[in-house]
Design an enzyme around this catalytic site. Structure first.
Site: not given
Ligand code: FES
Length: 174
Positions: A135
């Site tokens: 993410h």
């Molecule tokens: S940014 Fe979501 S698991 Fe690393």
């Protein structure tokens, strides 16, 4: 730039779309790959019983990082350059501000658990730190969260220097 982009620079063209989609798919792929890695590292009984890991630092060149396994988790060990140390000591303007001095035992060695504090993916090494492809969380060379959804810095495992070039990760029994 595609014809579409030349005619209408305000509107991202097909190439931009494809690049974005490819990036997202690649990120998902990497993230997907991270789970089997973790899963394959699910501790068997004998690994669980081994609560410590001894690591030779002698083969990690200055500026290089190495990943070792400890209690079924990846641990990143970074042999930091003087420039990298100076950079992380310049400012503590991070989401979870902690001075670098409190995150290391020796300025040239960073030892952190290699699991993103968002949902536990394994971040990838970048020049200025680590990037979590799941993410988009970004960590600096002190393992501190700079941006993205991860709420906290990379976790510091307990470790001690046995010699100049050898560490023991985890708590010694007895
Ligand atoms: S940014 Fe979501 S698991 Fe690393």
């Amino acid at each position: 730039m595609s014809d579409d982009e030349v005619k209408n620079p305000e509107k991202p063209g097909r190439r931009y779309f494809l690049e974005t989609v490819t990036g997202v798919v690649a990120g998902a792929g990497v993230c997907g790959a991270a789970w089997p890695f973790i899963s394959s590292m699910n501790p068997s009984t004998d690994v669980l019983a081994k609560s410590t890991a001894e690591v030779d630092l002698g083969d990690i060149a200055v500026g290089e990082a190495k990943t070792v396994e400890w209690q079924g988790k990846p641990v990143f060990i970074l042999h930091r350059t003087p420039e990298q140390i100076a950079e992380v000591r310049k400012s503590v303007d991070t989401k979870d501000p902690t001075p670098d001095e409190q995150r290391v035992q020796k300025p040239e060695w960073l030892v952190v658990v290699g699991l993103c504090t968002h949902l536990g993916c394994v971040p990838s090494r970048k020049d200025k730190g680590w990037f979590c492809p799941c993410h988009g969380s970004v960590y600096d060379n002190s393992g501190r969260i700079l941006s993205g959804p991860a709420p906290k810095n990379l976790i510091l495992p307990e470790y001690e220097f046995l010699t100049e070039n050898r560490i023991l990760i985890g708590k010694k029994e007895g």
